[in-house]
Design an enzyme around this catalytic site. Structure first.
Site, PDB file in Angstrom:
ATOM      1  N   CYS A   1      15.214  -8.754   5.572  1.00  0.00           N
ATOM      2  CA  CYS A   1      16.231  -8.694   4.515  1.00  0.00           C
ATOM      3  C   CYS A   1      17.654  -8.673   5.068  1.00  0.00           C
ATOM      4  O   CYS A   1      18.611  -8.764   4.311  1.00  0.00           O
ATOM      5  CB  CYS A   1      16.019  -7.463   3.638  1.00  0.00           C
ATOM      6  SG  CYS A   1      14.452  -7.530   2.806  1.00  0.00           S
TER       7      CYS A   1
ATOM      8  N   CYS B   1      -0.626   7.816   8.155  1.00  0.00           N
ATOM      9  CA  CYS B   1      -1.995   7.569   7.716  1.00  0.00           C
ATOM     10  C   CYS B   1      -2.861   7.143   8.896  1.00  0.00           C
ATOM     11  O   CYS B   1      -2.372   6.499   9.840  1.00  0.00           O
ATOM     12  CB  CYS B   1      -2.011   6.472   6.659  1.00  0.00           C
ATOM     13  SG  CYS B   1      -1.245   6.980   5.123  1.00  0.00           S
TER      14      CYS B   1
ATOM     15  N   CYS C   1      -2.837   3.488  10.130  1.00  0.00           N
ATOM     16  CA  CYS C   1      -1.506   2.938  10.443  1.00  0.00           C
ATOM     17  C   CYS C   1      -0.783   3.716  11.538  1.00  0.00           C
ATOM     18  O   CYS C   1       0.410   3.517  11.764  1.00  0.00           O
ATOM     19  CB  CYS C   1      -0.645   2.928   9.185  1.00  0.00           C
ATOM     20  SG  CYS C   1      -1.368   1.927   7.876  1.00  0.00           S
TER      21      CYS C   1
ATOM     22  N   CYS D   1       0.837  -1.206   0.000  1.00  0.00           N
ATOM     23  CA  CYS D   1       0.000   0.000   0.000  1.00  0.00           C
ATOM     24  C   CYS D   1       0.874   1.260   0.000  1.00  0.00           C
ATOM     25  O   CYS D   1       0.623   2.203  -0.754  1.00  0.00           O
ATOM     26  CB  CYS D   1      -0.921  -0.051   1.216  1.00  0.00           C
ATOM     27  SG  CYS D   1      -2.019   1.344   1.384  1.00  0.00           S
ATOM     28  N   CYS D   2       1.940   1.263   0.825  1.00  0.00           N
ATOM     29  CA  CYS D   2       2.837   2.423   0.858  1.00  0.00           C
ATOM     30  C   CYS D   2       3.525   2.637  -0.496  1.00  0.00           C
ATOM     31  O   CYS D   2       3.783   3.777  -0.888  1.00  0.00           O
ATOM     32  CB  CYS D   2       3.910   2.259   1.931  1.00  0.00           C
ATOM     33  SG  CYS D   2       3.402   2.699   3.598  1.00  0.00           S
TER      34      CYS D   2
HETATM   35  S1  SF4 Z   1       0.826   4.185   5.950  1.00  0.00           S
HETATM   36 FE1  SF4 Z   1      -0.806   2.623   5.816  1.00  0.00          FE
HETATM   37  S2  SF4 Z   1      -2.530   3.535   4.677  1.00  0.00           S
HETATM   38 FE2  SF4 Z   1      -0.718   4.853   4.444  1.00  0.00          FE
HETATM   39  S3  SF4 Z   1       0.117   4.263   2.519  1.00  0.00           S
HETATM   40 FE3  SF4 Z   1       1.207   3.065   4.087  1.00  0.00          FE
HETATM   41  S4  SF4 Z   1       0.045   1.168   4.406  1.00  0.00           S
HETATM   42 FE4  SF4 Z   1      -1.227   2.570   3.177  1.00  0.00          FE
END
Ligand code: SF4
Lengths: 242, 110
Positions: free
Chosen positions: A233, A205, A208, A116-117
């Site tokens: 890693c 976010c 998170c 997602c990031c």
């Molecule tokens: S911090 Fe969480 S919601 Fe934001 S981009 Fe990364 S995974 Fe996605």
């Protein structure tokens, strides 16, 4: 303009004990194509210092689409307060749609935050940095003591340099503690994100990030569910008994 | 030019997730034939060839690539997309590249 023979290692040594203002001055003097990355948190200090040096300094923020309402309001407040343009970068709509369609809105709790990031932060960031020569970040050594002890005040940015182009990163707050940042904010009447008053020391976010207790490290407020997989890693040599 | 791909077996004997991912990307992207040798760095065994190579080249991440040519010192790559861009003159997809960047850099502050 790019200073000829820009030598980040030497400058990092030279500027290590100097103030964030001196480091930002160096950054703005050295590069025309440079911008401040403003996350909507206490890195507002960078904006405050930089606009005193150059009121037209370029600033950008990553809008992941998942920020707290307080952070959106704060970005807007900063834009108005300093009378600056802020480039608010959005992720690629199709990439987000594909991710959400296939894995839902909270895939990071199960699969980890990196996918997602990558879509919501790194791709837009990389595209934006591609037209710059350097950026200024609020990265500090004390944010993650285990991995960040080596945050120099200026460095060649390995993440965004390529074979054809060196790219540089200035970390003017590298040597400041959180307490020093807040001392600056208070004594200079710098606006701050309302989430800080609710116990958030690290602001990212909404899904998170969580508030932390006094004495808890601020990083414990981010991606707290995946602590154990962070170092996969690394390559560890066994401690072999003879 | 000789390319060695070093992948890791973890201290508990399980394969490294990132190494498997890079191997499947090499296959998917059609670069697997460019790899001359694959070597294992077994974290349980300091004498395993991969651990010896990691020690020799002072590498602390896995997987990694060693690129040897007739001139100069070997080049070491710990980031897949940089290896593909710089050695194979290839391109990687933007999302995988972004994940590589996150895997190999501390970007928690953004
Ligand atoms: S911090 Fe969480 S919601 Fe934001 S981009 Fe990364 S995974 Fe996605």
């Amino acid at each position: 303009m790019i200073i000829k023979n820009f030598d980040p290692k030497q400058l990092a040594q030279e500027y290590d004990g100097l103030s964030p203002a001196a480091i930002i001055k160096l950054a703005l003097k050295s590069f025309d194509k440079i911008a401040i990355s403003f996350s909507g948190a206490e890195d507002v200090v960078l904006v405050d210092i930089a606009t005193k040096i150059n009121p037209n300094v370029k600033v950008f923020s990553l809008d992941t689409g998942r920020l707290h309402p307080e952070t959106y309001r704060f970005i807007e407040q900063v834009r108005a307060h300093y009378n600056i343009e802020i480039d608010v970068l959005s992720p690629d709509a199709k990439a987000v749609q594909d991710l959400v369609r296939s894995k839902g809105l909270y895939s990071f709790y199960k699969d980890g935050h990196k996918e997602c990031c990558s879509i919501r932060k790194v791709i837009p960031l990389r595209r934006h940095l591609a037209v710059l020569d350097a950026w200024i970040t609020g990265q500090r050594k004390d944010q993650s003591p285990d991995t960040r002890n080596a945050v120099p005040v200026v460095e060649k940015d390995a993440a965004f340099s390529s074979a054809d182009k060196n790219f540089y990163k200035f970390n003017p707050l590298a040597n400041w503690s959180s307490a020093e940042v807040w001392e600056y904010i208070r004594s200079n009447d710098v606006p701050f994100n309302a989430l800080h008053e609710q116990g958030f020391s690290s602001i990212g976010c909404e899904p998170c990030t969580r508030p932390v207790l006094p004495n808890q490290h601020e990083r414990e407020g981010r991606w707290w569910w995946e602590e154990s997989t962070q170092k996969e890693c690394g390559l560890h040599v066994a401690d072999q008994k003879k | 030019m000789k390319i060695t791909f070093v992948k890791k077996i973890k201290i508990d004997g399980s394969p490294c997730r990132k190494c498997a991912e890079v191997q499947s990307r090499l296959e998917k992207d059609g670069y697997i034939d460019k790899i001359d040798r694959t070597v294992i760095a077994d974290e349980r065994d300091n004498n395993s060839e991969g651990i010896q190579l990691a020690t020799l080249y002072e590498v602390d991440r896995a997987p990694f690539f060693i690129v040897e040519s007739d001139v100069g010192d070997p080049l070491i790559y710990t980031v897949y997309f940089k290896f593909v861009n710089e050695i194979l003159s290839g391109k990687t997809n933007e999302e995988d590249t972004a994940k590589d960047i996150l895997d190999s850099n501390d970007l928690d502050f953004i």
